[in-house]
Design a protein around this motif. Structure first.
Motif, PDB file in Angstrom:
ATOM      1  N   GLY A   1       0.844  -1.402  -0.040  1.00  0.00           N
ATOM      2  CA  GLY A   1       0.016   0.121   0.166  1.00  0.00           C
ATOM      3  C   GLY A   1       0.700   1.368   0.190  1.00  0.00           C
ATOM      4  O   GLY A   1       0.633   2.232  -0.741  1.00  0.00           O
ATOM      5  N   SER A   2       2.114   1.115   0.957  1.00  0.00           N
ATOM      6  CA  SER A   2       2.926   2.284   0.783  1.00  0.00           C
ATOM      7  C   SER A   2       3.624   2.555  -0.588  1.00  0.00           C
ATOM      8  O   SER A   2       3.483   3.525  -1.158  1.00  0.00           O
ATOM      9  N   TRP A   3       3.867   1.423  -1.303  1.00  0.00           N
ATOM     10  CA  TRP A   3       4.398   1.423  -2.558  1.00  0.00           C
ATOM     11  C   TRP A   3       3.326   2.096  -3.496  1.00  0.00           C
ATOM     12  O   TRP A   3       3.974   2.886  -4.599  1.00  0.00           O
ATOM     13  N   MET A   4       2.127   1.687  -3.473  1.00  0.00           N
ATOM     14  CA  MET A   4       0.996   2.218  -4.239  1.00  0.00           C
ATOM     15  C   MET A   4       0.879   3.800  -4.139  1.00  0.00           C
ATOM     16  O   MET A   4       1.092   4.638  -4.957  1.00  0.00           O
ATOM     17  N   LEU A   5       0.948   4.200  -2.779  1.00  0.00           N
ATOM     18  CA  LEU A   5       0.989   5.653  -2.626  1.00  0.00           C
ATOM     19  C   LEU A   5       2.110   6.590  -3.029  1.00  0.00           C
ATOM     20  O   LEU A   5       2.030   7.658  -3.494  1.00  0.00           O
TER      21      LEU A   5
ATOM     22  N   SER B   1      -7.806  -5.497  -3.211  1.00  0.00           N
ATOM     23  CA  SER B   1      -7.684  -5.370  -4.452  1.00  0.00           C
ATOM     24  C   SER B   1      -8.053  -3.805  -5.132  1.00  0.00           C
ATOM     25  O   SER B   1      -7.272  -3.276  -6.187  1.00  0.00           O
ATOM     26  N   MET B   2      -9.181  -3.044  -4.729  1.00  0.00           N
ATOM     27  CA  MET B   2      -9.368  -1.783  -5.159  1.00  0.00           C
ATOM     28  C   MET B   2      -8.057  -0.766  -4.969  1.00  0.00           C
ATOM     29  O   MET B   2      -7.508   0.015  -5.851  1.00  0.00           O
ATOM     30  N   ALA B   3      -7.418  -1.069  -3.602  1.00  0.00           N
ATOM     31  CA  ALA B   3      -6.474  -0.199  -3.199  1.00  0.00           C
ATOM     32  C   ALA B   3      -5.207  -0.516  -3.971  1.00  0.00           C
ATOM     33  O   ALA B   3      -4.373   0.642  -4.308  1.00  0.00           O
ATOM     34  N   LEU B   4      -4.786  -1.680  -4.240  1.00  0.00           N
ATOM     35  CA  LEU B   4      -3.695  -1.848  -5.086  1.00  0.00           C
ATOM     36  C   LEU B   4      -3.551  -1.884  -6.660  1.00  0.00           C
ATOM     37  O   LEU B   4      -2.519  -1.825  -7.112  1.00  0.00           O
ATOM     38  N   LYS B   5      -4.623  -2.165  -7.068  1.00  0.00           N
ATOM     39  CA  LYS B   5      -4.755  -2.247  -8.731  1.00  0.00           C
ATOM     40  C   LYS B   5      -5.926  -1.638  -9.136  1.00  0.00           C
ATOM     41  O   LYS B   5      -5.879  -1.321 -10.276  1.00  0.00           O
ATOM     42  N   ARG B   6      -7.154  -1.779  -8.686  1.00  0.00           N
ATOM     43  CA  ARG B   6      -8.484  -1.535  -9.268  1.00  0.00           C
ATOM     44  C   ARG B   6      -8.971  -0.156  -9.120  1.00  0.00           C
ATOM     45  O   ARG B   6      -9.629  -0.010  -9.952  1.00  0.00           O
ATOM     46  N   GLY B   7      -8.589   0.505  -8.296  1.00  0.00           N
ATOM     47  CA  GLY B   7      -9.030   1.907  -7.814  1.00  0.00           C
ATOM     48  C   GLY B   7      -8.615   2.712  -9.157  1.00  0.00           C
ATOM     49  O   GLY B   7      -7.601   2.623  -9.691  1.00  0.00           O
ATOM     50  N   ARG B   8      -9.633   3.515  -9.473  1.00  0.00           N
ATOM     51  CA  ARG B   8      -9.424   4.261 -10.931  1.00  0.00           C
ATOM     52  C   ARG B   8      -8.334   5.379 -10.622  1.00  0.00           C
ATOM     53  O   ARG B   8      -7.544   5.958 -11.416  1.00  0.00           O
TER      54      ARG B   8
ATOM     55  N   LYS C   1      -5.763   7.707  -7.454  1.00  0.00           N
ATOM     56  CA  LYS C   1      -5.151   7.484  -6.199  1.00  0.00           C
ATOM     57  C   LYS C   1      -5.999   7.732  -4.925  1.00  0.00           C
ATOM     58  O   LYS C   1      -5.527   7.065  -3.969  1.00  0.00           O
ATOM     59  N   LYS C   2      -6.769   8.546  -5.020  1.00  0.00           N
ATOM     60  CA  LYS C   2      -7.403   8.960  -3.814  1.00  0.00           C
ATOM     61  C   LYS C   2      -8.351   8.034  -3.561  1.00  0.00           C
ATOM     62  O   LYS C   2      -8.651   7.500  -2.378  1.00  0.00           O
ATOM     63  N   GLN C   3      -9.177   7.179  -4.731  1.00  0.00           N
ATOM     64  CA  GLN C   3      -9.997   6.071  -4.611  1.00  0.00           C
ATOM     65  C   GLN C   3      -9.003   4.810  -3.830  1.00  0.00           C
ATOM     66  O   GLN C   3      -9.654   4.127  -3.198  1.00  0.00           O
ATOM     67  N   ARG C   4      -7.727   4.604  -4.250  1.00  0.00           N
ATOM     68  CA  ARG C   4      -6.994   3.574  -3.857  1.00  0.00           C
ATOM     69  C   ARG C   4      -6.641   3.789  -2.480  1.00  0.00           C
ATOM     70  O   ARG C   4      -6.707   2.854  -1.594  1.00  0.00           O
TER      71      ARG C   4
END
Length: 126
Positions: free
Chosen positions: A24-28, A86-93, A95-98
């Motif tokens: 999650g940190s890497w995603m952000l 799944s939404m947080a790491l790849k499916r959120g459209r 960055k805010k959604q993720r």
């Protein structure tokens, strides 16, 4: 046997949550590490151990989802956690959604831990 499986389960929980927070940190941070195949494989391995030990514990203590309300609540929260993760790491459209999905997934984890400790569907509020 119960003690060994419980320790495997708890270790798997700790590693799984740690990996999720790290990813999650890497995603952000938009890190390239998020998409490394070996990290995904480790995550799948840990989550498989987690699920297998959970099933083994259910069988050993003879408490099953659908019969014991606290365990049913944990399983439902786990399913929600999987969707949110799944939404947080790849499916959120966006960055805010993720980011919101990441926070919601971590709240699910807190609920699951509270339910596991209290054996009550009210979790920390029991």
């Amino acid at each position: 046997m119960y003690s060994i499986i419980k320790h495997i389960h708890l270790l798997s929980v700790a590693i799984s949550i740690s990996l999720f927070v790290l990813r999650g940190s890497w995603m952000l941070l938009d890190s390239h590490w998020l998409k490394k195949q070996w990290i995904l494989r480790i995550t799948y391995l840990v989550d498989t151990c987690l699920l297998a030990s959970a099933v083994a514990l259910c069988v050993l203590i003879q408490q099953y989802p659908g019969i014991h309300h606290w365990l049913s609540a944990k399983v439902l929260a786990l399913l929600l956690y999987i969707v949110l993760g799944s939404m947080a790491l790849k499916r959120g459209r966006t960055k805010k959604q993720r980011a919101l999905a990441l926070l919601a997934a971590l709240l699910c984890v807190a609920y699951i831990i509270g339910t596991a400790l209290t054996h009550n569907p009210l979790s920390w509020f029991s």
